[in-house]
Design an enzyme around this catalytic site. Sequence first.
Site, PDB file in Angstrom:
ATOM      1  N   HIS A  47       0.843  -1.196   0.000  1.00  0.00           N
ATOM      2  CA  HIS A  47       0.000   0.000   0.000  1.00  0.00           C
ATOM      3  C   HIS A  47       0.878   1.246   0.000  1.00  0.00           C
ATOM      4  CE1 HIS A  47      -0.291   0.642   4.682  1.00  0.00           C
ATOM      5  NE2 HIS A  47       0.911   0.314   4.308  1.00  0.00           N
ATOM      6  N   CYS A  81       6.044   6.009   4.400  1.00  0.00           N
ATOM      7  CA  CYS A  81       4.840   5.265   3.995  1.00  0.00           C
ATOM      8  C   CYS A  81       4.172   5.900   2.772  1.00  0.00           C
ATOM      9  CB  CYS A  81       3.852   5.170   5.150  1.00  0.00           C
ATOM     10  SG  CYS A  81       4.477   4.202   6.531  1.00  0.00           S
ATOM     11  N   HIS A 130       4.868   0.129  -0.524  1.00  0.00           N
ATOM     12  CA  HIS A 130       5.639  -0.710   0.397  1.00  0.00           C
ATOM     13  C   HIS A 130       4.676  -1.766   0.929  1.00  0.00           C
ATOM     14  CE1 HIS A 130       3.684   2.042   3.227  1.00  0.00           C
ATOM     15  NE2 HIS A 130       3.886   1.120   4.152  1.00  0.00           N
ATOM     16  N   HIS A 141       3.479  -5.095   3.806  1.00  0.00           N
ATOM     17  CA  HIS A 141       3.422  -5.623   5.171  1.00  0.00           C
ATOM     18  C   HIS A 141       2.963  -7.073   5.132  1.00  0.00           C
ATOM     19  CE1 HIS A 141       3.892  -1.729   7.139  1.00  0.00           C
ATOM     20  NE2 HIS A 141       3.048  -1.241   6.244  1.00  0.00           N
ATOM     21  N   ASP A 187      -4.831 -10.700  -0.162  1.00  0.00           N
ATOM     22  CA  ASP A 187      -3.497 -11.314  -0.127  1.00  0.00           C
ATOM     23  C   ASP A 187      -2.753 -11.118  -1.448  1.00  0.00           C
ATOM     24  OD1 ASP A 187      -1.424 -12.771   1.168  1.00  0.00           O
ATOM     25  OD2 ASP A 187      -2.024 -14.575   0.071  1.00  0.00           O
ATOM     26  N   HIS A 188      -1.503 -10.680  -1.328  1.00  0.00           N
ATOM     27  CA  HIS A 188      -0.628 -10.417  -2.474  1.00  0.00           C
ATOM     28  C   HIS A 188      -1.251  -9.418  -3.449  1.00  0.00           C
ATOM     29  CE1 HIS A 188       1.522 -13.830  -0.825  1.00  0.00           C
ATOM     30  NE2 HIS A 188       2.580 -13.364  -1.477  1.00  0.00           N
ATOM     31  N   GLU A 222      -0.147  -4.687  11.749  1.00  0.00           N
ATOM     32  CA  GLU A 222       0.576  -4.258  10.562  1.00  0.00           C
ATOM     33  C   GLU A 222       2.045  -4.666  10.680  1.00  0.00           C
ATOM     34  OE1 GLU A 222      -0.220  -0.524   7.945  1.00  0.00           O
ATOM     35  OE2 GLU A 222       1.153   0.068   9.547  1.00  0.00           O
TER      36      GLU A 222
END
Length: 136
Positions: free
Chosen positions: A15, A34, A40, A42, A80-81, A125
């Site tokens: 994100h 960020c 980037h 998580h 996811d991903h 996170e």
Amino acid sequence: MRVTISRKAHFNAAHRLYRKDWTFEQNDAVFGKCNNPNFHGHNYELIVSVTGKINPETGYVMDIKELSNFILEEVEKPFDHKNLNLDVPEFENLNPTAENIVVVIWNKIRKRIPSEFDLEVVLYETPRNFVTYKGE
């Protein structure tokens, strides 16, 4: 008697924290690294808890496999991903902060859980940074 059951899950996602209506400098001042235009990621950890009365016939509050399936369908598969900013419709116009992500997840799961149950979602996170939402 009310009991809480919990299910852990995880998803990996990228994100960028920024506001489209702010300059890069404003975004950088508020969101720092960020705000990286290249995004980037998580490794998010999730704990979904359901509180309710134990069903005397089954001994369950609810079937944990059913809760696991709700999490898979509502969170893991769509998030996811993925790049939350670009791939997840809920964040098209919503900054994907941990706070906003946990509320989105709560709302998606809440619609699958019967109303007599309380729902709490905790989203990590990082191992040290996490948020909690109970629908309040």
